[in-house]
Scaffold this motif. Structure first.
Motif: not given
Ligand code: FES
Length: 448
Positions: A95-107
């Motif tokens: 499936f496409p996009g399955s290598g993605k990682t989401l990174v989140t923080s207060i900017s």
């Protein structure tokens, strides 16, 4: 690069051992939390409610963030958290996009919660190591790294004073340090932020993946929101992950879906002339043997086959399937998802015209039209003599010299419509079209 000196300067601050974990419908059902202040590491459960309400990398990141911060948390507060989640489809190559990682923080740039997504291997490796997400809080006292060792099932926080700060050097150093050998380098991914992130509020995070062809650790960026600035503010030099094998997340479901989309009549459209088949099969077998029939390297085998044969033929799919055990449905998915592969024979020279945003605004469409007209081949097609294939592609990664054309292995920048005949003439000397181009006909003869 003196790896031994760097390694011997490491001081382990804390460690955590963990069990191997099978994935259940895309989830390991646990996350890893690391407090850089105290060195405390914890494994936390992922509940069914979390999976129902906070689905995907973005959802899980937010859930982890909201456990740590309150309305007073600033981007440089110790409790500001950097969260990494790859989502339940991580590493499922069908499936496409399955290598993605989401990174989140207060900017640091917007002072609100901000996420950024990045390709590469880190997210899938985190999942294969048995974690759905990683949350990092606190700040290191000295320059440190986190090492997530999926081979020995151990996480460690280590002072690392000697390594470079700059990502392109650091990724090389840490890949070299933690891999057993050249082949094992593919199992390493390094997250880092360069020195510039210490001075701006828009620092990016770099995620490395080892490019075995170029023999370098290459970088992809989570560029939004300045999360690299938060990373360096925590005095974190890098996170290194090393995985062992591939843990299937969706084996049964994936195979069911995959088997529904295998082309049935492809064999009739074989690009290979019969008399060349025996030779081609021998070459394919040779390539598969070079990779020890190891299914983990099936994409590499396909890259070699594409390079050598200029297509992934049905014969190649047969051989790959029987030698590596990778289902044909997966092989077709790989071959049809990545632009680098083609089920039909490509020309000797592939001309890629970038139609990404930067190139588009600088007239890429006119350049593509001109190639179509001059070569007398539609985009996506190959000239009848098999010399050229013409392909529109998205960003070639050289936007500063837009519009960009990749002619075989050569990147050409600032290309103008009037350059196209010259380009074809220059390369035509080495096997270009012998018939006159439309442009030459219009001009009434050969150009000097
Ligand atoms: S948009 Fe063409 S190189 Fe980036």
């Amino acid at each position: 690069m003196n790896i031994e000196k760097m390694r011997s300067a490491h001081k382990v601050l804390s460690e955590l051992e963990f069990d191997k974990k099978e994935l259940d419908r895309g989830y390991a059902n646990r996350t890893l939390r690391i407090d850089l202040d105290s060195g405390k590491m914890e494994i936390r459960p992922v509940t069914q409610q979390m999976k129902d309400l906070w689905i995907g990398g973005k959802g899980l990141d937010l859930w982890m963030m909201l456990q740590e911060i309150d309305k007073n948390t600033k981007w440089d507060s110790p409790e500001n958290t950097i969260c990494f989640s790859p989502g339940p489809m991580a590493g499922v190559i069908s499936f496409p996009g399955s290598g993605k990682t989401l990174v989140t923080s207060i900017s640091p740039a917007t002072h609100s919660i901000m996420d950024s997504n990045v390709g590469g291997f880190f997210g899938p490796y985190l999942k294969f190591t048995g974690f759905d997400g990683l949350a990092i809080v606190g700040k290191c006292k000295k320059e440190s790294i986190i090492y997530i060792d999926g081979v020995n099932n151990k996480v460690s926080l280590e002072e690392a004073p000697e390594e470079s700060i700059d990502s392109h050097l650091l990724a090389e150093e840490l890949t070299e340090m933690y891999a057993d050998d050249e082949k094992d380098k593919r199992n390493i991914s390094v997250v880092s932020a360069g020195r510039a992130s210490e001075h701006v509020r828009m620092g990016v995070l770099n995620f490395s993946f080892y490019d075995w062809r170029r023999k370098v650790a290459r970088l992809k960026q989570a560029g939004r929101g300045g999360i690299g600035t938060v990373f360096r503010n925590k005095k974190l030099k890098a996170i290194v992950i090393r995985k062992e094998g591939v843990t299937p997340g969706w084996s049964i479901e994936e195979s069911k879906v995959a088997s529904m989309v295998v082309p049935k009549d492809l064999h009739q459209d074989s690009c290979c002339c019969k008399k060349e088949q025996a030779e081609e099969i021998n070459e394919i077998r040779e390539i598969i043997s070079q990779w020890n029939d190891d299914p983990e390297y099936v994409i590499e085998m396909m890259q070699d086959i594409q390079d050598r044969e200029r297509c992934i033929s049905p014969e190649a799919i047969e051989e790959l399937c029987s030698r590596t055990g990778v289902p044909k449905s997966h092989l077709f998915h790989i071959a049809t998802f990545y632009k680098a592969f083609s089920l039909e024979k490509r020309g000797e020279t592939v001309i890629q015209v970038c139609v990404g945003t930067a190139c588009h605004v600088k007239g890429a469409a006119r350049i593509l039209d001109e190639f179509e007209r001059t070569l007398d081949v539609p985009k996506g097609g190959t000239t009848p003599d098999g010399k050229y294939s013409l392909e529109p592609v998205a960003c070639l990664g050289a936007c500063s010299i837009a519009p960009v054309v990749k002619f075989g292995d050569e990147i050409l920048g600032n290309v103008q419509v009037k350059d196209i005949e010259k380009i074809l003439k220059k390369h035509g000397k080495k096997g270009g079209p012998e018939k006159k181009t439309d442009a030459e006909n219009r001009m009434g003869g050969d150009n000097a």
